[in-house]
Design a protein around this motif. Structure first.
Motif, PDB file in Angstrom:
ATOM      1  N   ARG A 497       0.840  -1.187   0.000  1.00 29.47           N
ATOM      2  CA  ARG A 497       0.000   0.000   0.000  1.00 29.47           C
ATOM      3  C   ARG A 497       0.883   1.248   0.000  1.00 29.47           C
ATOM      4  NH1 ARG A 497      -4.988  -0.704   2.498  1.00 29.47           N
ATOM      5  NH2 ARG A 497      -5.405   1.348   1.592  1.00 29.47           N
ATOM      6  N   VAL A 498       0.321   2.354  -0.469  1.00 28.11           N
ATOM      7  CA  VAL A 498       1.053   3.624  -0.406  1.00 28.11           C
ATOM      8  C   VAL A 498       1.393   3.954   1.036  1.00 28.11           C
ATOM      9  CG1 VAL A 498       0.891   6.111  -0.811  1.00 28.11           C
ATOM     10  CG2 VAL A 498       0.057   4.507  -2.553  1.00 28.11           C
ATOM     11  N   SER A 499       0.463   3.685   1.947  1.00 26.32           N
ATOM     12  CA  SER A 499       0.716   3.964   3.368  1.00 26.32           C
ATOM     13  C   SER A 499       1.875   3.142   3.904  1.00 26.32           C
ATOM     14  CB  SER A 499      -0.550   3.708   4.189  1.00 26.32           C
ATOM     15  OG  SER A 499      -1.005   2.377   4.006  1.00 26.32           O
ATOM     16  N   ASP A 500       2.078   1.928   3.386  1.00 27.89           N
ATOM     17  CA  ASP A 500       3.217   1.116   3.828  1.00 27.89           C
ATOM     18  C   ASP A 500       4.530   1.845   3.555  1.00 27.89           C
ATOM     19  OD1 ASP A 500       1.273  -0.776   4.312  1.00 27.89           O
ATOM     20  OD2 ASP A 500       1.779  -2.025   2.577  1.00 27.89           O
ATOM     21  N   ILE A 501       4.608   2.514   2.415  1.00 31.09           N
ATOM     22  CA  ILE A 501       5.832   3.230   2.032  1.00 31.09           C
ATOM     23  C   ILE A 501       6.014   4.476   2.886  1.00 31.09           C
ATOM     24  CG2 ILE A 501       7.028   4.418   0.167  1.00 31.09           C
ATOM     25  CD1 ILE A 501       6.750   1.396  -0.273  1.00 31.09           C
ATOM     26  N   LEU A 502       4.986   5.276   3.006  1.00 31.18           N
ATOM     27  CA  LEU A 502       5.127   6.586   3.644  1.00 31.18           C
ATOM     28  C   LEU A 502       5.130   6.533   5.167  1.00 31.18           C
ATOM     29  CD1 LEU A 502       2.844   8.732   1.304  1.00 31.18           C
ATOM     30  CD2 LEU A 502       5.338   8.502   1.268  1.00 31.18           C
TER      31      LEU A 502
END
Length: 565
Positions: A497-502
């Motif tokens: 997920r994008v949240s995993d990265i950020l």
């Protein structure tokens, strides 16, 4: 939707069993996973969200000996915490650093630092004022537990004049300061990922975004939260390490329990150079007038302020409230009354639920931070071991204890110990500035980008740099992220997920460097790598922006510049 089938889920479904199935990918479940994998046990860990995204992501970023646990007379826990802190300073030096900690003491300010020494009075009532002599006695006891080959210096005491010379912005009413050393974890989520990777290298298997929804004689029923597909995994032992959600997980497995009674802890991150300078690079640790232990300390160029200790419902999202922010501003004013703070200086706020045991009428601050393991065995079903309690500092020892219980269930001997074993990028970590420069030059380059990789991965940065050099690598977010590193995070670190990265693979949200443009840039790049269509990509953007706004109080601007540009 993604057009790429999850190979890890397919493999787990096809194998269909594991000797041990661990439910919960926080630091304690991950630690037990690593330990069991190192014993040669076939272990599968499943996590319903991302790894280290629950309670493990909402810590005070401290690896501490637990001086405050002296108030409950928990000498075993304090001793274990200090020993584990000292071990982590050696085994994970890329993430765990010594933290100088100063306690301001005010003879006329009722309640300052009474909690760590309440064991002397065996009471839990209204905070009582403690004098410098009693505090010094407590720190002397703490030094005794800390004695370990000079890992950290012993405490020191200062009177008002020297205290204000050291920290001139302190409240001038201060009578004494006591300074001792603990440790901080600059990137706890990345430390958890390093422990996870060690377990994978030893043969363990992991799945994130997979939910445990049932248990019957055929095995544990799992659901892939991305595809909705359900499948079963047969296991000889099931471990419930889902932290604050342990009772909810047990309910999903068909058993009602009331083991947990977690409390909410919130923090704010301030972009406040004046306050950061006032700390002198130290953590300021003290007891507020209501008896809560609170802290102020510089981290990643910002100032972290926390924490609260409030009753919480694990079925509801934990959010830092406006009332808690007012509380934080009030406590800053008590310690640094000449330094103004306001909401415009908050770049991030976060909150989580501590995995504490059920505590009836006991005040949250007095609930034990120790851990225990509960066992249940029903006819025709594998034994289920539920972990109750636990904290970041003691994750290795806890994982070993939990692993020992599992090994006993399996009738297998322990083959090796994890104490003293270097974690991930802590192996071969340079310990001096000169050796650090040499390591950078030889492995990743002494550039801004090379230093970002070194801070993020420790010595594993060398492997990342090799991966980046294999094919064309383009910057995404200046020095902070590139196309090939994003692929590394997806392929090697299970980011989905994008949240995993950020939120967890980088620290961009913590430092206030993730805006709407950042979110869109990462989402578009992930879409190419993950096979997302425009609907899925837009949904990822919206979900991430909603989380930043609603759960973390981040003010977003569409046209804000990208970090590092």
């Amino acid at each position: 939707m993604s057009t790429i089938e999850r190979a890890d889920v397919r493999e787990a479904r096809e194998v269909g069993r594991a000797a041990v199935l661990i439910i919960g990918g926080g630091i304690n479940g991950i630690s037990a996973f690593r330990d069991l994998a190192m014993q040669g046990v076939d272990v599968l860990l499943v996590e319903r969200e991302d790894f280290a995204s629950g309670a493990s992501s909402a810590s005070s970023h401290m690896i501490h000996g637990g001086i405050r646990y002296l108030e409950n007379g928990e000498f075993r826990l304090v001793k274990e915490s200090v020993q584990e802190r000292n071990d982590l300073l050696r085994t994970a030096p890329h993430y765990v650093k010594p933290l100088e900690t100063t306690i301001p003491i005010y003879s006329t300010f009722s309640g300052i630092l009474t909690a760590p020494f309440r064991f002397v009075f065996h009471g839990s009532g209204k905070p009582r004022e403690r004098g410098a002599l009693l505090i010094k006695t407590g720190l002397t006891i703490y030094d005794t537990f800390s004695r370990d080959g000079g890992t950290v210096p012993r405490h020191r005491f200062r009177g008002r004049r020297k205290s204000l010379e050291d920290l001139p912005r302190l409240n001038p009413r201060v009578k004494y300061t006591a300074t001792y050393y603990d440790a901080s974890a600059h990137d706890p989520e990345r430390l958890a990922l390093d422990v996870l990777r060690d377990g994978e290298k030893a043969g363990g298997r992991v799945l994130n975004y997979v939910d445990a929804i049932g248990l019957d004689p055929a095995g544990v029923l799992l659901r892939d939260r991305e595809s909705g597909e359900e499948f079963r995994i047969a296991a000889d032992v099931v471990v419930n390490a889902s932290g604050p959600w342990t009772d909810l997980t047990n309910a999903s497995l068909g058993t009602r329990t009331a083991f947990m009674g977690g409390t909410k802890g919130s923090h704010i991150v301030l972009d406040h150079p004046e306050l950061m300078a006032a700390t002198g690079g130290r953590e300021i640790f003290f007891e507020h007038s209501d008896g809560r232990i609170v802290l102020i300390y510089p981290l990643k160029g910002k100032v972290l302020v926390g924490t609260t200790d409030l009753e919480a419902d694990p079925r509801e999202p934990a959010v830092c409230t406006e009332e808690e922010i007012d509380y934080f501003f009030d406590l800053i004013g008590h310690v640094f009354p000449s330094i103004p703070v306001d909401r415009s200086q908050i770049v991030y706020r976060f909150s989580g639920i501590r995995p504490l045991p059920h505590h009836d009428d006991t005040a949250p601050g007095f609930v034990s931070r120790d851990y225990r393991i509960e066992r249940r065995k029903d006819a025709g079903l594998p034994p289920v071991l539920s972990l109750v309690g636990g904290k970041w500092t003691t994750f290795r020892a806890l994982g070993e204890s939990l692993s020992d219980r599992v090994l006993a269930e399996l009738g297998r001997p322990r083959m090796t110990r994890t104490k003293g074993v270097r974690i991930g990028g802590g192996q071969g970590y340079p310990r001096t500035p000169r050796r650090t420069v040499e390591w950078l030059r030889q492995n990743v380059g002494d550039s801004a980008r090379g230093r970002v990789l070194f801070v993020r991965y420790g010595t594993r940065a060398a492997h990342v740099a090799e991966f980046l050099a294999e094919e064309e690598d383009r910057p995404l977010l200046g020095d902070q992220l590139s196309t090939r590193e994003l692929l590394w995070m997806i392929e090697r670190e299970h980011a989905r997920r994008v949240s995993d990265i950020l939120f967890r693979r980088t620290n961009l949200v913590f430092t206030g460097d993730a805006d709407a443009a950042t979110v869109r840039t990462v989402a578009d790049a992930m879409a190419v790598l993950m096979g997302w269509d425009s609907v899925k990509t837009d949904a990822e953007v919206e979900d991430t922006l909603r989380s930043l706004r609603e759960r973390h109080g981040v003010e977003l601007s569409e046209d804000a510049p990208l970090p590092g540009r």
